[in-house]
Design an enzyme around this catalytic site. Structure first.
Site, PDB file in Angstrom:
ATOM      1  NE  ARG A  24       8.998   1.755  -5.517  1.00  0.00           N
ATOM      2  CZ  ARG A  24       8.367   0.574  -5.647  1.00  0.00           C
ATOM      3  NH1 ARG A  24       8.008  -0.112  -4.572  1.00  0.00           N
ATOM      4  NH2 ARG A  24       8.114   0.070  -6.841  1.00  0.00           N
ATOM      5  NE  ARG A 118       6.076 -13.327  -7.075  1.00  0.00           N
ATOM      6  CZ  ARG A 118       5.792 -12.171  -6.492  1.00  0.00           C
ATOM      7  NH1 ARG A 118       5.977 -12.028  -5.180  1.00  0.00           N
ATOM      8  NH2 ARG A 118       5.330 -11.168  -7.188  1.00  0.00           N
ATOM      9  CB  SER A 162       6.750  -5.389 -13.834  1.00  0.00           C
ATOM     10  OG  SER A 162       7.421  -5.470 -12.597  1.00  0.00           O
ATOM     11  CD  GLN A 164       7.601  -6.475  -7.677  1.00  0.00           C
ATOM     12  OE1 GLN A 164       8.042  -7.499  -8.207  1.00  0.00           O
ATOM     13  NE2 GLN A 164       6.766  -6.524  -6.656  1.00  0.00           N
ATOM     14  CG  ASP A 310      -0.766  -5.832  -5.428  1.00  0.00           C
ATOM     15  OD1 ASP A 310      -0.478  -6.781  -6.190  1.00  0.00           O
ATOM     16  OD2 ASP A 310       0.087  -5.036  -5.014  1.00  0.00           O
ATOM     17  CE  LYS A 337       1.354  -9.237  -9.279  1.00  0.00           C
ATOM     18  NZ  LYS A 337       2.442  -8.255  -9.263  1.00  0.00           N
ATOM     19  NE  ARG A 341      -1.977 -12.389  -4.763  1.00  0.00           N
ATOM     20  CZ  ARG A 341      -1.261 -11.306  -4.448  1.00  0.00           C
ATOM     21  NH1 ARG A 341      -1.320 -10.235  -5.222  1.00  0.00           N
ATOM     22  NH2 ARG A 341      -0.495 -11.307  -3.364  1.00  0.00           N
ATOM     23  NE  ARG A 384      -1.719  -7.245  -1.803  1.00  0.00           N
ATOM     24  CZ  ARG A 384      -1.400  -6.331  -0.894  1.00  0.00           C
ATOM     25  NH1 ARG A 384      -2.214  -6.053   0.103  1.00  0.00           N
ATOM     26  NH2 ARG A 384      -0.268  -5.673  -0.952  1.00  0.00           N
TER      27      ARG A 384
HETATM   28  C1  S3P Z   1       4.905  -3.566  -6.501  1.00  0.00           C
HETATM   29  C2  S3P Z   1       4.555  -3.740  -7.819  1.00  0.00           C
HETATM   30  C3  S3P Z   1       3.555  -4.730  -8.265  1.00  0.00           C
HETATM   31  C4  S3P Z   1       2.679  -5.187  -7.098  1.00  0.00           C
HETATM   32  C5  S3P Z   1       3.479  -5.518  -5.872  1.00  0.00           C
HETATM   33  C6  S3P Z   1       4.272  -4.307  -5.403  1.00  0.00           C
HETATM   34  C7  S3P Z   1       5.950  -2.582  -6.189  1.00  0.00           C
HETATM   35  O1  S3P Z   1       4.237  -5.842  -8.776  1.00  0.00           O
HETATM   36  O2  S3P Z   1       1.913  -6.313  -7.477  1.00  0.00           O
HETATM   37  O3  S3P Z   1       2.635  -5.943  -4.829  1.00  0.00           O
HETATM   38  O4  S3P Z   1       6.121  -2.216  -5.005  1.00  0.00           O
HETATM   39  O5  S3P Z   1       6.623  -2.132  -7.122  1.00  0.00           O
HETATM   40  P1  S3P Z   1       4.767  -5.911 -10.316  1.00  0.00           P
HETATM   41  O6  S3P Z   1       5.761  -4.842 -10.505  1.00  0.00           O
HETATM   42  O7  S3P Z   1       5.393  -7.261 -10.467  1.00  0.00           O
HETATM   43  O8  S3P Z   1       3.536  -5.744 -11.148  1.00  0.00           O
END
Ligand code: S3P
Length: 426
Positions: A24, A118, A162, A164, A310, A337, A341, A384
């Site tokens: 970020r 993904r 999520s 992300q 994670d 993921k 996993r 992981r």
């Molecule tokens: C992350 C959000 C998570 C996490 C990933 C990093 C991030 O994923 O599993 O390792 O930096 O925003 P999701 O947003 O898909 O849950």
């Protein structure tokens, strides 16, 4: 790599900078006015992909040191159209999709085989609602994003919990007309919100939602990245499992939306203390000490998942050493993921002698309070799982052969070195 049973995991350590925040800092730094100096940058395969991505789109980045860089921002709409290889990083692909949606021109985002498997509609669909053109390849990467210089602000509720997807929408919202709101029933990590607020964006967080206003200009100046809780996690779990251990991780990011593992460790009977609490650039930071205890089974449901998503593979390992039956549910996200996993963990731990059954959205683990036998664990190209294999080896009676340990470099290149320094590896 062969990992022999450990005598004890003892000492003090600091882990590399947080991966989520490092991504970020680079991506938001690229949208800022002027230079952003990032200290404590967690350089790894994934975060290097972010540095190379913004460079490919016309942003200058000076590498001052392994853990320090300067990003020369090009402003909110200044990225140059082009193609980006996101390699193994879902965070990069999804956040960058949100950023590109608010730029002019065509951006092509690709990745490695794992990333191409993904789901990307979860980010494409809301960006389309905001007015961007986003093509996926059957719901996957490569993505083609044709930005609309100005997007429509709206209220969106992502189909999955999520960070992300939330972040992609908020980043797009910076270049929208009117406010953009993301509704989330279960809170996910808020590093994007904290960093955007530090950069001068106007954000409102309420329970259950967050709103960003269109921005005119962002300015960060400097970002200090705390240690990555998810990198510390395998070390902390090793200390909880190996008798006689006593480990303290300093300068660690302890954002409550990331530290679900500490609650689980305590509940299962490990000894956990958190001290030296302070704030660094808006993020909570502390020292975390873990010592072993007699472990008992626990239960984990959907509400708890985002705060330890994670770390769930490590919870399955803890559970196989805990008296009773542990059930982990509401974690079907683990199937999409860097590997599936749920299957990878069940296969890995079973190969080391655990009694674990995969379910649609988690596992059922029948634990016994003694060391696992050991065996051979395949990392499947997933960082992981590689680190899980190493910790399983330390806690085992006969050791574990980890096939593909080098995958750890995706998030934590010095993992093996750090574990060795703590006496975990012979
Ligand atoms: C992350 C959000 C998570 C996490 C990933 C990093 C991030 O994923 O599993 O390792 O930096 O925003 P999701 O947003 O898909 O849950």
């Amino acid at each position: 790599m062969r990992v022999e049973p450990a005598v004890a995991v003892v000492g003090h350590v600091a882990v590399p900078g947080d991966k989520s925040i490092s991504h970020r800092a680079v991506l938001i730094g690229a949208l800022c006015e002027g230079a952003t100096r990032v200290r404590g940058f967690g350089r790894s395969g994934d975060t290097q992909a972010s540095v190379d991505a913004v460079r490919a789109l016309g942003v200058e980045v000076d590498d001052l040191a392994e853990d320090e860089l300067v990003v020369h921002g090009v402003g909110l709409r200044g990225l140059r159209p082009g193609s980006v290889d996101c390699r193994n990083s879902g965070t990069l692909m999804r956040l960058l999709a949100g950023i590109c949606a608010g730029q002019e021109g065509e951006f092509v985002l690709g990745g490695d085989r794992s990333l191409q498997a993904r789901p990307m509609e979860r980010v494409a669909a809301p960006l389309r609602r905001m007015g961007a053109q986003v093509e996926t390849t059957d719901g996957h990467a490569p993505l083609v994003v044709r930005g609309a210089g100005t997007l429509r602000g709206c209220e969106l509720e992502p189909e999955v919990a999520s960070a992300q997807v939330k972040s992609a929408i908020l980043l797009a919202g910076l270049n929208a007309e009117g406010p953009t709101t993301v509704v989330e029933r279960i809170p996910t990590r808020d590093h994007t919100e904290l960093l955007l607020a530090a950069a001068g964006a106007r954000l409102r967080s309420r329970p259950g939602s967050v709103t960003v206003e269109p921005a005119r200009a962002l300015r960060l100046g400097e970002v200090a990245v705390p240690g990555d809780f998810s990198s510390a996690a395998p070390l902390l779990v090793a200390a909880a499992l190996v008798p006689g251990s006593d480990l303290t991780v300093h300068d660690l990011g302890v954002n409550p939306r990331r530290t679900g593992l500490l609650d689980v460790l305590e509940r299962m009977g490990a000894r956990v203390s958190v001290f030296d609490r302070r704030r660094v650039g808006g993020e909570p930071v502390a020292a975390v000490q873990v010592q072993p205890g007699e472990l008992v089974a626990t239960e984990i449901g959907p509400e708890e998942v985002p705060a330890l998503v994670d770390e769930l593979p490590l919870v399955a390992l803890l559970a196989s050493h805990a008296r009773g039956e542990t059930r982990v549910g509401g974690a079907s996200e683990l199937r999409v993921k860097e590997s599936d996993r749920i299957e990878a963990v069940a296969d890995a731990l079973r190969a080391a002698g655990a009694r674990i059954r995969a379910t649609a959205d988690g596992w059922t683990v029948t634990g016994v309070p003694r060391r696992l036998r050991g065996g051979r664990i395949e990392a499947r190209g997933d960082h992981r799982i590689a680190m899980l294999g190493a910790v399983a080896g330390l806690a085992s009676r006969e050791g574990v052969e980890v096939v593909g340990m080098d995958a750890a470099a995706v998030s934590y290149p010095s993992f093996v070195e750090d574990l060795r320094a703590l006496g975990g590896l012979r």
